[in-house]
Design a protein around this motif. Sequence first.
Motif, short mmCIF file in Angstrom:
data_model
loop_
_atom_site.label_atom_id
_atom_site.label_comp_id
_atom_site.label_asym_id
_atom_site.label_seq_id
_atom_site.Cartn_x
_atom_site.Cartn_y
_atom_site.Cartn_z
N LYS A 193 6.28 6.98 7.57
CA LYS A 193 6.19 5.91 8.58
C LYS A 193 4.95 6.05 9.45
CE LYS A 193 11.15 5.31 8.78
NZ LYS A 193 12.00 6.40 8.46
N LYS A 194 3.83 6.35 8.77
CA LYS A 194 2.60 6.60 9.50
C LYS A 194 1.41 6.40 8.56
CE LYS A 194 1.17 9.98 12.80
NZ LYS A 194 1.68 10.89 13.75
N TYR A 195 0.28 6.05 9.14
CA TYR A 195 -0.96 5.97 8.37
C TYR A 195 -1.31 7.35 7.84
CZ TYR A 195 -5.97 6.21 7.53
OH TYR A 195 -7.18 6.47 6.96
N ILE A 196 -1.76 7.40 6.59
CA ILE A 196 -2.34 8.63 6.05
C ILE A 196 -3.76 8.28 5.57
CG2 ILE A 196 -0.14 9.66 5.38
CD1 ILE A 196 -0.82 8.89 2.47
N PRO A 197 -4.69 9.23 5.64
CA PRO A 197 -6.05 8.95 5.18
C PRO A 197 -6.10 8.83 3.65
CG PRO A 197 -6.01 10.79 6.71
CD PRO A 197 -4.60 10.50 6.35
N ALA A 198 -5.72 7.73 3.18
CA ALA A 198 -5.72 7.34 1.77
C ALA A 198 -5.08 5.98 1.65
CB ALA A 198 -4.96 8.34 0.90
N LEU A 199 -4.45 5.54 2.72
CA LEU A 199 -3.66 4.31 2.68
C LEU A 199 -4.52 3.06 2.52
CD1 LEU A 199 -0.93 2.86 2.88
CD2 LEU A 199 -1.25 2.83 5.37
N ILE A 200 -5.53 2.90 3.33
CA ILE A 200 -6.31 1.66 3.32
C ILE A 200 -6.96 1.45 1.96
CG2 ILE A 200 -8.32 0.48 4.32
CD1 ILE A 200 -7.60 1.96 6.98
N THR A 201 -7.61 2.49 1.44
CA THR A 201 -8.27 2.32 0.14
C THR A 201 -7.26 2.23 -0.99
OG1 THR A 201 -8.62 4.72 0.04
CG2 THR A 201 -10.45 3.35 0.85
N SER A 202 -6.11 2.85 -0.84
CA SER A 202 -5.07 2.74 -1.88
C SER A 202 -4.55 1.31 -1.96
CB SER A 202 -3.91 3.70 -1.60
OG SER A 202 -4.32 5.04 -1.77
N VAL A 203 -4.31 0.71 -0.80
CA VAL A 203 -3.84 -0.68 -0.78
C VAL A 203 -4.86 -1.60 -1.44
CG1 VAL A 203 -3.35 -2.64 0.78
CG2 VAL A 203 -2.30 -0.40 1.21
N MET A 204 -6.13 -1.30 -1.26
CA MET A 204 -7.18 -2.11 -1.88
C MET A 204 -7.38 -1.77 -3.36
SD MET A 204 -9.72 -1.86 1.38
CE MET A 204 -11.06 -2.85 0.80
N ALA A 205 -7.21 -0.50 -3.73
CA ALA A 205 -7.51 -0.07 -5.09
C ALA A 205 -6.39 -0.35 -6.09
CB ALA A 205 -7.84 1.43 -5.11
N VAL A 206 -5.14 -0.37 -5.65
CA VAL A 206 -4.04 -0.61 -6.60
C VAL A 206 -4.19 -1.96 -7.31
CG1 VAL A 206 -1.54 -1.04 -6.79
CG2 VAL A 206 -2.36 1.00 -5.64
N PRO A 207 -4.39 -3.06 -6.58
CA PRO A 207 -4.53 -4.33 -7.31
C PRO A 207 -5.75 -4.36 -8.23
CG PRO A 207 -4.32 -4.73 -4.94
CD PRO A 207 -4.39 -3.26 -5.14
N VAL A 208 -6.86 -3.79 -7.77
CA VAL A 208 -8.06 -3.77 -8.60
C VAL A 208 -7.80 -2.94 -9.86
CG1 VAL A 208 -10.49 -3.08 -8.72
CG2 VAL A 208 -9.60 -4.12 -6.63
N GLY A 209 -7.19 -1.77 -9.69
CA GLY A 209 -6.85 -0.93 -10.84
C GLY A 209 -5.95 -1.67 -11.83
N CYS A 210 -4.96 -2.38 -11.31
CA CYS A 210 -4.04 -3.14 -12.19
C CYS A 210 -4.78 -4.25 -12.94
CB CYS A 210 -2.89 -3.72 -11.37
SG CYS A 210 -1.72 -2.47 -10.79
N ILE A 211 -5.69 -4.92 -12.26
CA ILE A 211 -6.46 -5.98 -12.92
C ILE A 211 -7.37 -5.39 -14.01
CG2 ILE A 211 -8.33 -7.67 -12.56
CD1 ILE A 211 -7.00 -8.18 -9.75
N VAL A 212 -8.02 -4.27 -13.71
CA VAL A 212 -8.89 -3.63 -14.71
C VAL A 212 -8.05 -3.17 -15.90
CG1 VAL A 212 -10.43 -1.67 -15.15
CG2 VAL A 212 -10.65 -2.98 -13.02
N ILE A 213 -6.89 -2.61 -15.65
CA ILE A 213 -6.00 -2.18 -16.74
C ILE A 213 -5.60 -3.38 -17.59
CG2 ILE A 213 -3.70 -1.25 -17.27
CD1 ILE A 213 -4.13 0.53 -14.68
N ARG A 214 -5.16 -4.45 -16.93
CA ARG A 214 -4.74 -5.65 -17.67
C ARG A 214 -5.88 -6.24 -18.50
NH1 ARG A 214 -4.17 -10.53 -14.21
NH2 ARG A 214 -6.37 -10.55 -14.73
N ASN A 215 -7.03 -6.39 -17.89
CA ASN A 215 -8.18 -6.96 -18.61
C ASN A 215 -8.64 -6.06 -19.76
OD1 ASN A 215 -8.05 -9.08 -16.83
ND2 ASN A 215 -9.90 -8.54 -15.70
N SER A 216 -8.59 -4.75 -19.53
CA SER A 216 -8.96 -3.81 -20.59
C SER A 216 -7.99 -3.89 -21.76
CB SER A 216 -8.99 -2.38 -20.05
OG SER A 216 -9.95 -2.27 -19.04
N LEU A 217 -6.72 -4.02 -21.45
CA LEU A 217 -5.72 -4.14 -22.52
C LEU A 217 -5.95 -5.41 -23.34
CD1 LEU A 217 -2.51 -2.90 -20.70
CD2 LEU A 217 -3.73 -1.77 -22.58
#
Length: 173
Positions: free
Chosen positions: A102-126
Motif C-alpha cells: 500500500k505504498k509507492y515503490i521505486p519501480a512502480l511508475i515505470t512498471s505501470v508504463m512498461a507492462v502495456p508496452v511489453g504486452c503489445i510487443v509480445i503480441r505483435n511479435s507473436l
Amino acid sequence: MATYVWLFPILFIFHDMEEIIGLIPWYQKNKELLGKRFPKICKVYENVSTEGFAFAVFEELVLCIAICVISLFTQWYGLWLGGLIGCTIHFAIHIIQSVAIKKYIPALITSVMAVPVGCIVIRNSLNVLNYSIEALLLYSAAGIALVSLNLKFAHWLMKKFTFWMEKWGCPLN
C-alpha cells in the motif's frame, strides 16, 4: 523483428533506472515497515549499496543485450521472447508489490508504463513469429526460469560488489 528485439533492453533500462535511482534510499527509509511485514525482502537488500544494486542491474543489462544480439544473428527468437515475457511479468510483480504494501515503490511508475508496452510487443511479435501455443509455453517457461535464476544471481552479485567496494576502501552509503 529487429525493432521489437531492441525494445526489450529499452524497456529494461527505462524501468531499472527508476530502481537504481530510488530503491536503496527508499529501502533504508522503509526497512522497519518491510521488516515487520516482509522480512525476506529485508534479507535481500540488507547491507546493499546503490552501487552494488547498479552493478547487478548492469549484469542483467549485459545478459539482455546478449540475448538480443544472439536472437538477431541466429534469427531464433524463442529465448528473446521468453526473456521479454519474464521481464514483463517482473514488471507486473512490482505493481502487485506496491499494492501489497500500500505504498509507492521505486519501480512502480515505470512498471505501470512498461507492462502495456511489453504486452503489445509480445503480441505483435507473436503475430510475426507465428509460434505454436506449445512453443510459446515452452519459451515462456524458459524465459521465466532464466529471469528468476538471473535475478537470484544479480542479488548475490550486488551483495558481493557492495562488500568488495567496502573492503577496498570505498565506503558506500
